[in-house]
Design an enzyme around this catalytic site. Structure first.
Site, PDB file in Angstrom:
ATOM      1  N   GLY A  11       0.598  -1.120  -0.082  1.00  0.00           N
ATOM      2  CA  GLY A  11       0.064   0.014   0.118  1.00  0.00           C
ATOM      3  C   GLY A  11       1.197   1.350  -0.037  1.00  0.00           C
ATOM      4  O   GLY A  11       2.069   1.211  -0.097  1.00  0.00           O
ATOM      5  N   PHE A  12       0.008   2.401  -0.197  1.00  0.00           N
ATOM      6  CA  PHE A  12       1.113   3.591  -0.479  1.00  0.00           C
ATOM      7  C   PHE A  12       1.663   3.893   0.905  1.00  0.00           C
ATOM      8  O   PHE A  12       3.277   4.230   0.870  1.00  0.00           O
ATOM      9  CB  PHE A  12      -0.126   4.624  -0.388  1.00  0.00           C
ATOM     10  CG  PHE A  12       0.370   6.180  -0.192  1.00  0.00           C
ATOM     11  CD1 PHE A  12       1.479   6.531  -0.660  1.00  0.00           C
ATOM     12  CD2 PHE A  12      -0.482   7.180   0.624  1.00  0.00           C
ATOM     13  CE1 PHE A  12       1.879   7.875  -0.533  1.00  0.00           C
ATOM     14  CE2 PHE A  12       0.023   8.255   0.571  1.00  0.00           C
ATOM     15  CZ  PHE A  12       1.185   8.906   0.248  1.00  0.00           C
ATOM     16  N   TYR A 152     -16.619   2.953   7.394  1.00  0.00           N
ATOM     17  CA  TYR A 152     -15.129   2.856   7.337  1.00  0.00           C
ATOM     18  C   TYR A 152     -14.460   3.496   8.727  1.00  0.00           C
ATOM     19  O   TYR A 152     -13.693   2.645   9.487  1.00  0.00           O
ATOM     20  CB  TYR A 152     -14.538   3.945   6.123  1.00  0.00           C
ATOM     21  CG  TYR A 152     -13.017   4.140   6.406  1.00  0.00           C
ATOM     22  CD1 TYR A 152     -12.083   3.053   6.527  1.00  0.00           C
ATOM     23  CD2 TYR A 152     -12.695   5.443   6.625  1.00  0.00           C
ATOM     24  CE1 TYR A 152     -10.517   3.578   6.528  1.00  0.00           C
ATOM     25  CE2 TYR A 152     -11.069   5.522   6.747  1.00  0.00           C
ATOM     26  CZ  TYR A 152     -10.358   4.731   6.802  1.00  0.00           C
ATOM     27  OH  TYR A 152      -8.850   4.985   6.904  1.00  0.00           O
TER      28      TYR A 152
HETATM   29  N1  LIG Z   1      -3.695   7.501   3.326  1.00  0.00           N
HETATM   30  C1  LIG Z   1      -4.604   8.350   4.185  1.00  0.00           C
HETATM   31  O1  LIG Z   1      -4.632   9.282   3.934  1.00  0.00           O
HETATM   32  C2  LIG Z   1      -4.894   7.561   5.444  1.00  0.00           C
HETATM   33  C3  LIG Z   1      -5.708   8.319   6.370  1.00  0.00           C
HETATM   34  C4  LIG Z   1      -5.941   7.611   7.706  1.00  0.00           C
HETATM   35  C5  LIG Z   1      -5.935   6.331   7.804  1.00  0.00           C
HETATM   36  N2  LIG Z   1      -5.181   5.428   6.814  1.00  0.00           N
HETATM   37  C6  LIG Z   1      -4.879   4.158   7.017  1.00  0.00           C
HETATM   38  O2  LIG Z   1      -3.604   3.901   6.891  1.00  0.00           O
HETATM   39  C7  LIG Z   1      -3.504   2.535   6.590  1.00  0.00           C
HETATM   40  C8  LIG Z   1      -2.691   2.573   5.049  1.00  0.00           C
HETATM   41  O3  LIG Z   1      -3.494   3.179   4.077  1.00  0.00           O
HETATM   42  P1  LIG Z   1      -2.922   3.555   2.752  1.00  0.00           P
HETATM   43  O4  LIG Z   1      -3.222   4.962   2.350  1.00  0.00           O
HETATM   44  O5  LIG Z   1      -1.582   3.159   2.528  1.00  0.00           O
HETATM   45  O6  LIG Z   1      -3.809   2.546   1.800  1.00  0.00           O
HETATM   46  P2  LIG Z   1      -3.504   1.589   0.745  1.00  0.00           P
HETATM   47  O7  LIG Z   1      -4.673   1.025   0.167  1.00  0.00           O
HETATM   48  O8  LIG Z   1      -2.723   2.069  -0.371  1.00  0.00           O
HETATM   49  O9  LIG Z   1      -2.818   0.525   1.374  1.00  0.00           O
HETATM   50  C9  LIG Z   1      -3.506  -0.722   1.860  1.00  0.00           C
HETATM   51  C10 LIG Z   1      -2.838  -1.896   1.675  1.00  0.00           C
HETATM   52  O10 LIG Z   1      -3.555  -2.939   2.541  1.00  0.00           O
HETATM   53  C11 LIG Z   1      -3.857  -4.023   1.599  1.00  0.00           C
HETATM   54  N3  LIG Z   1      -4.992  -4.772   2.208  1.00  0.00           N
HETATM   55  C12 LIG Z   1      -6.334  -4.359   2.047  1.00  0.00           C
HETATM   56  N4  LIG Z   1      -7.077  -5.388   2.771  1.00  0.00           N
HETATM   57  C13 LIG Z   1      -6.287  -6.360   3.084  1.00  0.00           C
HETATM   58  C14 LIG Z   1      -6.365  -7.632   3.758  1.00  0.00           C
HETATM   59  N5  LIG Z   1      -7.568  -7.892   4.194  1.00  0.00           N
HETATM   60  N6  LIG Z   1      -5.193  -8.198   4.002  1.00  0.00           N
HETATM   61  C15 LIG Z   1      -4.179  -8.235   3.608  1.00  0.00           C
HETATM   62  N7  LIG Z   1      -3.845  -6.840   3.021  1.00  0.00           N
HETATM   63  C16 LIG Z   1      -4.892  -6.184   2.931  1.00  0.00           C
HETATM   64  C17 LIG Z   1      -4.125  -3.430   0.194  1.00  0.00           C
HETATM   65  O11 LIG Z   1      -3.859  -4.430  -0.731  1.00  0.00           O
HETATM   66  C18 LIG Z   1      -3.235  -2.099   0.309  1.00  0.00           C
HETATM   67  O12 LIG Z   1      -1.840  -2.564  -0.239  1.00  0.00           O
HETATM   68  C19 LIG Z   1      -4.991   2.092   6.477  1.00  0.00           C
HETATM   69  O13 LIG Z   1      -5.090   1.463   7.515  1.00  0.00           O
HETATM   70  C20 LIG Z   1      -5.690   3.200   6.202  1.00  0.00           C
HETATM   71  O14 LIG Z   1      -7.193   3.097   6.640  1.00  0.00           O
HETATM   72  C21 LIG Z   1      -4.777   6.021   5.845  1.00  0.00           C
END
Ligand SMILES: NC(=O)c1ccc[n+]([C@@H]2O[C@H](COP(=O)([O-])OP(=O)(O)OC[C@H]3O[C@@H](n4cnc5c(N)ncnc54)[C@H](O)[C@@H]3O)[C@@H](O)[C@H]2O)c1
Length: 335
Positions: A11-12, A152
């Protein structure tokens, strides 16, 4: 050598965190299901960039019974950073079950594995959306936050509570991050910066919600990773006699703390769009839209607790951060 288990490693945020950990010579186990919520090839490309003798990628779902438990048993991580989740406010309206499975069942499996093989510190991603309908700004971790506006956010808030119970019962040190709109190179295609940049390059209009009256505390990815790395060293301790210092979100009954990671700066959407126009050299056509269900008009982090705990405050200016994203976008997509 320390071993860190990072879930959501393709993920990001997970990708950037793993890169930083590997650069410092740590051993990293990265679990990701490469879900098709957005372009899977972007996730594969991120994982490919992490190739390293110290990186063990594992493709699988965090909620698959026994998978995470086996990883804990095999690698005995010193530290676990749980980022894997079904993210996105809007998607959760039509697809709530995937949030239930990834975010609630997934977090449960992580906690159960940690109960069996306790790491020194577990850090789990929550979100600014947990503040929901709160209007008192900036958001402080010590505020009551019980009015989630999307499923969410509700699953993320549930994760905070589930982790609290395990921290209390099994003495597991837990830090919960509340992230505020993270952006930067390798960012998420479902988020505004990516969508706006793509539309502007393609000469298409951008959808601007709440008629543009939106403010967000934008956090640049390098700042976020820096804050995570520092917080990994700040292991919560169950307080003596339940006494918690003023301003600290530490639980009085568990080694469990919630920490905002944000810039402490609520930027108007118009300013953010202007930064994209400046970086691309193109002007955006705005399609003004009403507020989206589940969304909130503003987020704004109080980051004093992060500063108190780590001595660090995110600083990157939105114009610089957006310019870095647009430079990456041009390079990656050959625009
Ligand atoms: N980017 C933001 O602005 C932001 C803000 C608040 C919270 N978050 C939280 O931060 C975390 C990372 O976010 P991100 O922006 O990198 O999102 P993202 O979607 O890029 O990364 C999440 C990763 O988790 C993997 N994933 C999803 N469900 C899965 C599962 N059941 N089993 C295994 N892998 C799984 C996906 O393939 C993805 O690569 C998340 O928990 C998100 O809720 C992000």
């Amino acid at each position: 050598m320390q071993t860190v288990l990072v879930t959501g490693s393709a993920g990001f945020i997970g990708y950037h965190l793993c890169k930083s950990l590997l650069a410092d010579g740590l051993r990293v186990v990265g679990l990701d299901a490469l879900t098709d919520y957005y372009d899977v090839s972007l996730k594969q490309a991120r994982h490919a960039m992490l190739e390293d003798a110290h990186f063990t990628p594992v493709i699988g779902r965090v909620e698959a019974p026994g998978l995470v438990l086996d990883l804990f048993a095999k690698h005995r991580p010193d530290c676990v950073v749980h980022l894997a989740a079904q993210a996105g406010v809007r998607h959760s309206i039509d697809n709530p079950r995937s949030y239930l499975e990834s975010n609630i069942a997934g977090t449960f499996e992580i906690l159960e594995a940690a109960r069996a093989h306790p790491p020194k510190h577990m850090l789990l991603a929550s979100t600014s959306s947990a503040y929901g309908a709160n209007t008192q700004m900036p958001y402080r971790e010590t505020q009551k936050a019980d009015l989630q506006m999307s499923f969410y956010a509700a699953t993320k808030k549930a994760g905070e509570s589930m982790a609290h119970s395990y921290a209390h019962l099994f003495d597991l040190p837990v830090t919960m991050f509340r992230f505020f709109t993270v952006y930067g190179p390798w960012g998420r295609p479902d988020m505004a910066l990516f969508k706006f940049t793509r539309a502007v390059f393609e000469g298409k209009p951008i959808d601007v919600y709440n008629h543009g009256d939106m403010r967000r505390d934008f956090t640049y990815i390098d700042d976020l990773v820096h804050a995570i790395r520092l917080l990994m060293q700040v292991v919560p301790q169950r307080p003596q006699d339940g006494i918690v210092p003023a301003g600290d979100s530490l639980s009085p009954v568990a080694p469990h703390r919630i920490v905002n990671i944000g810039n402490s700066n609520a930027v108007q959407l118009s300013e953010f769009i202007a930064a994209i126009e400046e970086a691309t050299g193109l002007s955006a056509t705005r399609n003004l839209m009403p507020m989206q269900p589940g969304d909130v008009p503003a987020t704004w982090a109080d980051a004093d607790l992060l500063k108190t705990l780590t001595g660090y405050r995110p600083r990157t200016d939105v114009r610089q951060g957006v310019a870095n994203f647009v430079a990456w976008y041009r390079d990656y997509y050959g625009t």
